[in-house]
Write a protein that holds these residues in place. Structure first.
Motif, short mmCIF file in Angstrom:
data_model
loop_
_atom_site.label_atom_id
_atom_site.label_comp_id
_atom_site.label_asym_id
_atom_site.label_seq_id
_atom_site.Cartn_x
_atom_site.Cartn_y
_atom_site.Cartn_z
N PRO A 11 -1.62 -0.56 -8.99
CA PRO A 11 -0.36 -1.16 -9.38
C PRO A 11 0.06 -2.16 -8.16
O PRO A 11 -0.39 -2.04 -7.15
N GLU A 12 0.87 -3.30 -8.53
CA GLU A 12 1.05 -4.37 -7.73
C GLU A 12 1.94 -3.95 -6.50
O GLU A 12 1.74 -4.54 -5.53
N ASP A 13 2.82 -3.22 -6.83
CA ASP A 13 3.74 -2.61 -5.54
C ASP A 13 2.86 -1.96 -4.61
O ASP A 13 3.27 -2.25 -3.30
N LEU A 14 1.95 -1.17 -4.95
CA LEU A 14 0.96 -0.53 -4.12
C LEU A 14 0.24 -1.26 -3.06
O LEU A 14 0.00 -1.21 -1.82
N LYS A 15 -0.36 -2.38 -3.93
CA LYS A 15 -0.99 -3.31 -3.14
C LYS A 15 -0.32 -4.31 -1.96
O LYS A 15 -0.67 -4.28 -1.06
N ARG A 16 0.71 -4.60 -2.64
CA ARG A 16 1.66 -5.45 -1.74
C ARG A 16 2.28 -4.51 -0.36
O ARG A 16 2.20 -4.84 0.48
N SER A 17 2.35 -3.33 -0.54
CA SER A 17 3.01 -2.25 0.43
C SER A 17 1.41 -2.17 1.36
O SER A 17 1.74 -2.12 2.62
N GLY A 18 0.32 -1.82 0.70
CA GLY A 18 -0.63 -1.69 1.51
C GLY A 18 -1.26 -3.05 2.27
O GLY A 18 -1.36 -2.84 3.35
N ASP A 19 -1.12 -4.02 1.61
CA ASP A 19 -1.48 -5.42 2.36
C ASP A 19 -0.40 -5.54 3.40
O ASP A 19 -0.54 -6.14 4.51
N ARG A 20 0.91 -5.25 3.37
CA ARG A 20 2.01 -5.17 4.69
C ARG A 20 1.17 -4.61 5.77
O ARG A 20 1.34 -4.86 6.85
N VAL A 21 0.87 -3.19 5.51
CA VAL A 21 0.52 -2.62 6.45
C VAL A 21 -0.74 -2.82 7.16
O VAL A 21 -0.66 -3.21 8.36
N LEU A 22 -1.63 -3.30 6.42
CA LEU A 22 -2.81 -4.23 7.08
C LEU A 22 -2.55 -5.20 7.62
O LEU A 22 -3.31 -5.69 8.79
N ARG A 24 0.33 -6.03 9.25
CA ARG A 24 0.91 -5.60 10.64
C ARG A 24 -0.10 -5.11 11.60
O ARG A 24 -0.01 -5.45 12.56
N GLU A 25 -1.08 -4.35 10.94
CA GLU A 25 -2.10 -3.79 11.92
C GLU A 25 -2.95 -4.80 12.22
O GLU A 25 -4.14 -4.31 13.29
N GLY A 26 -3.41 -5.91 11.65
CA GLY A 26 -4.29 -7.02 11.99
C GLY A 26 -5.54 -6.44 11.45
O GLY A 26 -6.60 -6.89 12.09
N VAL A 27 -5.61 -6.00 10.38
CA VAL A 27 -7.06 -5.33 9.54
C VAL A 27 -6.86 -5.97 8.11
O VAL A 27 -5.91 -6.03 7.45
N SER A 28 -8.11 -6.67 7.82
CA SER A 28 -8.10 -7.15 6.40
C SER A 28 -8.57 -6.35 5.50
O SER A 28 -8.79 -5.13 6.06
N VAL A 29 -8.21 -6.61 4.37
CA VAL A 29 -8.47 -5.77 3.23
C VAL A 29 -9.98 -5.24 3.24
O VAL A 29 -10.77 -4.18 3.30
N SER A 30 -10.79 -6.41 3.36
CA SER A 30 -12.52 -6.19 3.38
C SER A 30 -12.65 -5.49 4.74
O SER A 30 -13.55 -4.54 4.32
#
Length: 101
Positions: A11-22, A24-30
Motif C-alpha cells: 500500500p502507498e501509505d505504508l511505503k510513505r510511512s516506512g520511507d519517512r522512518v528510514l 529520518r534514520e539515515g538508512v536507504s530502502v536498499s
C-alpha cells in the motif's frame, strides 16, 4: 558478484510511512533490505518479528519488545538522537486526522 533486483508491492501509505522512518534514520530502502537478507543468511531463520501468527496468546507489547530487541544495533543512531523528541513527533502525527502511524 552479480546483483539482483526486487520488486515489492505494498500500500502507498505504508511505503510513505516506512520511507519517512528510514529517511529520518539515515538508512536507504536498499540498505534496510540488504540488512534483512544478511540476517536471513547469517541466522538461517526468519526473525521472530516477521513471522505471522507466532506467539499465540502472547501480549502484543511483549512481541513488539522482543522484535525491537532483535533490531538493536541494526541502525546506527546519530549522537544527537533524542528518543523523547521522536516520541513527541509520533504522538503529534497520531493526532492528525487521516494519518496512520
Amino acid at each position: 558478484m552479480g546483483m539482483a533486483t526486487l520488486n515489492v508491492r505494498m500500500p502507498e501509505d505504508l511505503k510513505r510511512s516506512g520511507d519517512r522512518v528510514l529517511e529520518r534514520e539515515g538508512v536507504s530502502v536498499s540498505e534496510a533490505v540488504r540488512r534483512l537478507y544478511r540476517y536471513l543468511e547469517d541466522e538461517q531463520k526468519v526473525p521472530e518479528w516477521l513471522r505471522d501468527g507466532e506467539g499465540g496468546n502472547e501480549d502484543i507489547f511483549e512481541r513488539r519488545r522482543r522484535a525491537l530487541c532483535q533490531l538493536v544495533g541494526s541502525v546506527e543512531l546519530p549522537p544527537d538522537f533524542d528518543l523523547d523528541v521522536v516520541r513527541h513527533e509520533r504522538l503529534m502525527r497520531k493526532t492528525e486526522p487521516g494519518v496512520r502511524v
